[in-house]
Design a protein around this motif. Sequence first.
Motif, short mmCIF file in Angstrom:
data_model
loop_
_atom_site.label_atom_id
_atom_site.label_comp_id
_atom_site.label_asym_id
_atom_site.label_seq_id
_atom_site.Cartn_x
_atom_site.Cartn_y
_atom_site.Cartn_z
N MET A 1 0.91 -1.11 -0.11
CA MET A 1 -0.08 0.00 -0.07
C MET A 1 1.04 1.23 -0.01
O MET A 1 0.41 2.35 -0.57
CB MET A 1 -0.98 0.08 1.16
CG MET A 1 -1.92 1.05 1.32
SD MET A 1 -3.33 1.27 0.48
CE MET A 1 -4.42 0.32 1.60
N TRP A 2 2.14 1.30 0.69
CA TRP A 2 2.76 2.58 0.80
C TRP A 2 3.67 2.72 -0.50
O TRP A 2 3.53 4.07 -0.99
CB TRP A 2 3.83 2.22 1.75
CG TRP A 2 3.53 2.20 3.19
CD1 TRP A 2 3.55 1.21 4.07
CD2 TRP A 2 3.27 3.40 3.74
NE1 TRP A 2 3.01 1.70 5.21
CE2 TRP A 2 2.81 3.28 5.16
CE3 TRP A 2 3.00 4.93 3.54
CZ2 TRP A 2 2.36 3.94 6.07
CZ3 TRP A 2 2.50 5.65 4.32
CH2 TRP A 2 2.48 5.26 5.60
N PHE A 3 3.83 1.67 -1.30
CA PHE A 3 4.43 1.93 -2.77
C PHE A 3 3.31 2.56 -3.49
O PHE A 3 3.65 3.62 -4.18
CB PHE A 3 4.73 0.81 -3.50
CG PHE A 3 5.29 0.75 -4.77
CD1 PHE A 3 6.28 1.33 -5.19
CD2 PHE A 3 4.31 0.32 -5.84
CE1 PHE A 3 6.60 1.58 -6.56
CE2 PHE A 3 4.59 0.73 -7.30
CZ PHE A 3 5.94 1.00 -7.60
N LEU A 127 -9.05 6.20 -2.25
CA LEU A 127 -8.41 5.69 -3.00
C LEU A 127 -7.82 4.30 -2.39
O LEU A 127 -7.44 3.36 -3.11
CB LEU A 127 -7.16 6.41 -3.34
CG LEU A 127 -7.45 7.58 -4.50
CD1 LEU A 127 -6.29 8.55 -4.87
CD2 LEU A 127 -8.25 7.05 -5.46
N ALA A 128 -7.64 4.22 -1.18
CA ALA A 128 -7.01 3.19 -0.45
C ALA A 128 -7.62 1.90 -0.85
O ALA A 128 -6.89 0.99 -1.20
CB ALA A 128 -6.86 3.34 1.05
N PRO A 129 -8.90 1.68 -0.92
CA PRO A 129 -9.64 0.29 -1.20
C PRO A 129 -9.12 -0.33 -2.57
O PRO A 129 -8.97 -1.35 -2.82
CB PRO A 129 -10.88 0.59 -1.01
CG PRO A 129 -11.16 1.86 -0.03
CD PRO A 129 -10.10 2.62 -0.35
N LEU A 130 -9.08 0.77 -3.30
CA LEU A 130 -8.46 0.57 -4.73
C LEU A 130 -6.92 0.00 -4.66
O LEU A 130 -6.87 -0.61 -5.64
CB LEU A 130 -8.66 1.79 -5.72
CG LEU A 130 -10.19 2.28 -5.76
CD1 LEU A 130 -10.46 3.42 -6.77
CD2 LEU A 130 -11.25 1.12 -6.51
N MET A 131 -6.20 0.64 -4.12
CA MET A 131 -4.71 0.39 -3.95
C MET A 131 -4.78 -1.09 -3.56
O MET A 131 -3.77 -1.72 -4.20
CB MET A 131 -4.18 1.33 -3.28
CG MET A 131 -3.78 2.84 -3.72
SD MET A 131 -2.92 3.84 -2.59
CE MET A 131 -3.80 5.34 -2.60
N ALA A 132 -5.37 -1.35 -2.44
CA ALA A 132 -5.32 -2.76 -1.97
C ALA A 132 -5.64 -3.72 -2.93
O ALA A 132 -5.30 -4.98 -2.61
CB ALA A 132 -6.28 -2.71 -0.57
N GLN A 133 -6.36 -3.39 -3.80
CA GLN A 133 -6.72 -4.29 -4.83
C GLN A 133 -5.83 -4.79 -5.98
O GLN A 133 -6.04 -5.69 -7.29
CB GLN A 133 -8.09 -4.16 -5.47
CG GLN A 133 -9.37 -4.07 -4.48
CD GLN A 133 -10.54 -3.79 -4.88
OE1 GLN A 133 -10.95 -3.78 -6.27
NE2 GLN A 133 -11.62 -3.57 -4.16
N ILE A 134 -4.83 -3.94 -6.33
CA ILE A 134 -3.80 -3.90 -7.25
C ILE A 134 -2.98 -5.22 -7.10
O ILE A 134 -2.50 -5.64 -6.14
CB ILE A 134 -2.96 -2.92 -7.43
CG1 ILE A 134 -3.55 -1.49 -7.47
CG2 ILE A 134 -1.92 -2.98 -8.61
CD1 ILE A 134 -2.82 -0.14 -7.29
N PRO A 135 -3.12 -6.05 -8.16
CA PRO A 135 -2.16 -7.63 -8.09
C PRO A 135 -0.76 -7.34 -7.91
O PRO A 135 -0.06 -6.39 -8.51
CB PRO A 135 -2.71 -8.13 -9.45
CG PRO A 135 -3.59 -7.15 -10.14
CD PRO A 135 -3.74 -6.02 -9.31
N GLY A 136 -0.24 -8.13 -7.10
CA GLY A 136 1.07 -8.20 -6.78
C GLY A 136 2.10 -8.15 -8.20
O GLY A 136 3.05 -7.25 -8.18
#
Length: 175
Positions: A1-3, A127-136
Amino acid sequence: MWFWSFIIYSFLGFLLEVVFARLTGGRAERKNLLLLPICPVYGLGACAILWLTPMAQGRPLLLLILGMGAATAVEYATAAWYEQALGVSFWDYTGLPGSIRGRICLPFSLVWGLLAVLLMRWVHPALAPLMAQIPGPVTWSMAALTGADLLVSGVMMRRTGSRDCLDWYRRGPET
Protein backbone atom coordinates in the motif's frame (compact mmCIF):
# COMPACT_ATOMS: atom_id res chain seq x y z
CA MET A 1 0.00 0.00 0.00
CA TRP A 2 2.89 2.41 0.71
CA PHE A 3 4.33 1.93 -2.76
CA TRP A 4 1.03 2.72 -4.47
CA SER A 5 0.46 5.68 -2.16
CA PHE A 6 3.84 7.04 -3.26
CA ILE A 7 3.10 6.48 -6.97
CA ILE A 8 -0.48 7.74 -7.01
CA TYR A 9 0.19 10.82 -4.91
CA SER A 10 3.35 11.56 -6.91
CA PHE A 11 1.20 11.45 -10.05
CA LEU A 12 -1.51 13.63 -8.50
CA GLY A 13 1.25 16.05 -7.48
CA PHE A 14 2.45 16.14 -11.08
CA LEU A 15 -1.09 17.02 -12.19
CA LEU A 16 -1.29 19.68 -9.47
CA GLU A 17 1.99 21.21 -10.73
CA VAL A 18 0.63 21.32 -14.29
CA VAL A 19 -2.61 22.98 -13.20
CA PHE A 20 -0.76 25.44 -10.94
CA ALA A 21 1.57 26.44 -13.79
CA ARG A 22 -1.38 26.98 -16.14
CA LEU A 23 -3.42 28.98 -13.62
CA THR A 24 -0.55 31.22 -12.51
CA GLY A 25 1.04 31.70 -15.91
CA GLY A 26 4.13 29.96 -14.60
CA ARG A 27 6.57 28.03 -16.70
CA ALA A 28 5.31 24.59 -17.62
CA GLU A 29 8.64 22.92 -16.93
CA ARG A 30 8.89 19.31 -15.94
CA LYS A 31 9.37 18.55 -12.29
CA ASN A 32 9.24 14.82 -12.66
CA LEU A 33 11.31 11.91 -13.89
CA LEU A 34 12.65 11.09 -17.33
CA LEU A 35 9.67 8.98 -18.36
CA LEU A 36 7.08 8.74 -15.60
CA PRO A 37 4.81 11.73 -14.92
CA ILE A 38 5.40 11.74 -11.17
CA CYS A 39 6.78 14.33 -8.75
CA PRO A 40 8.43 12.27 -6.00
CA VAL A 41 8.28 15.08 -3.42
CA TYR A 42 4.47 14.85 -3.45
CA GLY A 43 4.50 11.09 -3.00
CA LEU A 44 7.01 11.31 -0.17
CA GLY A 45 5.08 14.15 1.44
CA ALA A 46 1.80 12.25 1.22
CA CYS A 47 3.40 9.13 2.73
CA ALA A 48 4.78 11.22 5.60
CA ILE A 49 1.32 12.67 6.17
CA LEU A 50 -0.30 9.22 6.09
CA TRP A 51 2.27 7.91 8.55
CA LEU A 52 2.27 10.83 11.01
CA THR A 53 -1.31 12.03 11.10
CA PRO A 54 -3.65 9.12 11.99
CA MET A 55 -3.85 10.42 15.58
CA ALA A 56 -5.27 13.68 14.23
CA GLN A 57 -8.29 12.11 12.51
CA GLY A 58 -11.43 14.01 13.41
CA ARG A 59 -9.35 17.02 14.49
CA PRO A 60 -8.89 19.15 11.36
CA LEU A 61 -6.71 21.85 12.94
CA LEU A 62 -4.28 19.30 14.38
CA LEU A 63 -4.32 17.44 11.07
CA LEU A 64 -3.50 20.66 9.24
CA ILE A 65 -0.60 21.46 11.59
CA LEU A 66 0.87 17.93 11.64
CA GLY A 67 0.42 17.53 7.88
CA MET A 68 2.01 20.92 7.26
CA GLY A 69 5.00 20.03 9.42
CA ALA A 70 5.47 16.54 7.99
CA ALA A 71 5.23 17.56 4.36
CA THR A 72 7.35 20.69 4.84
CA ALA A 73 10.08 18.59 6.46
CA VAL A 74 9.96 16.20 3.49
CA GLU A 75 10.06 19.12 1.05
CA TYR A 76 13.13 20.60 2.75
CA ALA A 77 14.93 17.24 2.92
CA THR A 78 14.07 16.45 -0.71
CA ALA A 79 15.32 19.85 -1.91
CA ALA A 80 18.54 19.41 0.08
CA TRP A 81 19.03 15.91 -1.36
CA TYR A 82 18.42 17.10 -4.93
CA GLU A 83 20.99 19.87 -4.45
CA GLN A 84 23.64 17.81 -2.63
CA ALA A 85 23.34 14.42 -4.33
CA LEU A 86 22.24 15.40 -7.82
CA GLY A 87 23.46 18.98 -8.14
CA VAL A 88 20.04 20.27 -9.26
CA SER A 89 17.23 22.36 -7.87
CA PHE A 90 13.60 21.83 -8.77
CA TRP A 91 12.20 24.86 -6.94
CA ASP A 92 13.39 28.04 -5.30
CA TYR A 93 11.19 29.93 -2.84
CA THR A 94 13.74 32.69 -2.24
CA GLY A 95 11.89 35.95 -1.72
CA LEU A 96 8.69 34.35 -0.49
CA PRO A 97 7.61 34.84 3.14
CA GLY A 98 9.25 32.44 5.56
CA SER A 99 11.68 31.07 2.98
CA ILE A 100 14.49 28.95 4.37
CA ARG A 101 17.32 28.62 1.86
CA GLY A 102 14.71 28.73 -0.91
CA ARG A 103 13.78 25.13 -0.08
CA ILE A 104 10.60 25.81 1.89
CA CYS A 105 8.38 28.81 2.57
CA LEU A 106 5.32 29.67 4.62
CA PRO A 107 2.76 29.95 1.77
CA PHE A 108 3.57 26.51 0.39
CA SER A 109 3.77 25.02 3.89
CA LEU A 110 0.21 26.23 4.43
CA VAL A 111 -0.80 24.62 1.14
CA TRP A 112 0.80 21.36 2.32
CA GLY A 113 -1.37 21.58 5.44
CA LEU A 114 -4.53 22.06 3.40
CA LEU A 115 -3.56 19.20 1.12
CA ALA A 116 -3.01 17.03 4.21
CA VAL A 117 -6.59 17.65 5.33
CA LEU A 118 -7.93 16.84 1.85
CA LEU A 119 -5.74 13.75 1.65
CA MET A 120 -6.73 12.31 5.01
CA ARG A 121 -10.43 13.21 4.97
CA TRP A 122 -11.42 12.46 1.39
CA VAL A 123 -8.73 11.38 -1.08
CA HIS A 124 -6.99 8.55 0.74
CA PRO A 125 -10.18 6.96 2.14
CA ALA A 126 -11.51 6.83 -1.44
CA LEU A 127 -8.30 5.51 -3.03
CA ALA A 128 -6.98 3.11 -0.36
CA PRO A 129 -9.49 0.33 -1.13
CA LEU A 130 -8.60 0.55 -4.83
CA MET A 131 -4.86 0.45 -4.08
CA ALA A 132 -5.35 -2.65 -1.94
CA GLN A 133 -6.80 -4.49 -4.94
CA ILE A 134 -3.80 -3.99 -7.26
CA PRO A 135 -2.31 -7.43 -8.01
CA GLY A 136 1.23 -8.24 -6.89
CA PRO A 137 2.66 -8.69 -10.40
CA VAL A 138 1.42 -5.23 -11.37
CA THR A 139 3.02 -3.78 -8.25
CA TRP A 140 6.35 -5.50 -8.92
CA SER A 141 6.35 -4.40 -12.56
CA MET A 142 5.58 -0.81 -11.65
CA ALA A 143 8.21 -0.90 -8.88
CA ALA A 144 10.83 -2.07 -11.39
CA LEU A 145 9.86 0.64 -13.88
CA THR A 146 9.83 3.32 -11.19
CA GLY A 147 13.17 2.20 -9.77
CA ALA A 148 14.76 2.20 -13.21
CA ASP A 149 13.37 5.63 -14.02
CA LEU A 150 14.52 7.04 -10.66
CA LEU A 151 18.00 5.62 -11.20
CA VAL A 152 18.40 6.77 -14.81
CA SER A 153 16.92 10.20 -14.07
CA GLY A 154 19.20 10.61 -11.06
CA VAL A 155 22.32 9.56 -12.96
CA MET A 156 21.49 11.89 -15.84
CA MET A 157 20.91 14.88 -13.55
CA ARG A 158 24.08 14.13 -11.58
CA ARG A 159 26.17 13.92 -14.74
CA THR A 160 24.74 17.03 -16.38
CA GLY A 161 24.16 19.09 -13.22
CA SER A 162 20.85 20.13 -14.73
CA ARG A 163 17.30 18.89 -14.85
CA ASP A 164 17.07 19.98 -18.48
CA CYS A 165 18.25 16.48 -19.40
CA LEU A 166 14.75 15.28 -18.46
CA ASP A 167 13.19 17.46 -21.17
CA TRP A 168 13.89 15.07 -24.04
CA TYR A 169 10.34 15.54 -25.33
CA ARG A 170 10.91 19.26 -26.05
CA ARG A 171 14.04 18.85 -28.14
CA GLY A 172 13.87 18.13 -31.81
CA PRO A 173 15.94 15.46 -33.51
CA GLU A 174 19.68 15.81 -33.04
CA THR A 175 21.47 16.97 -36.14
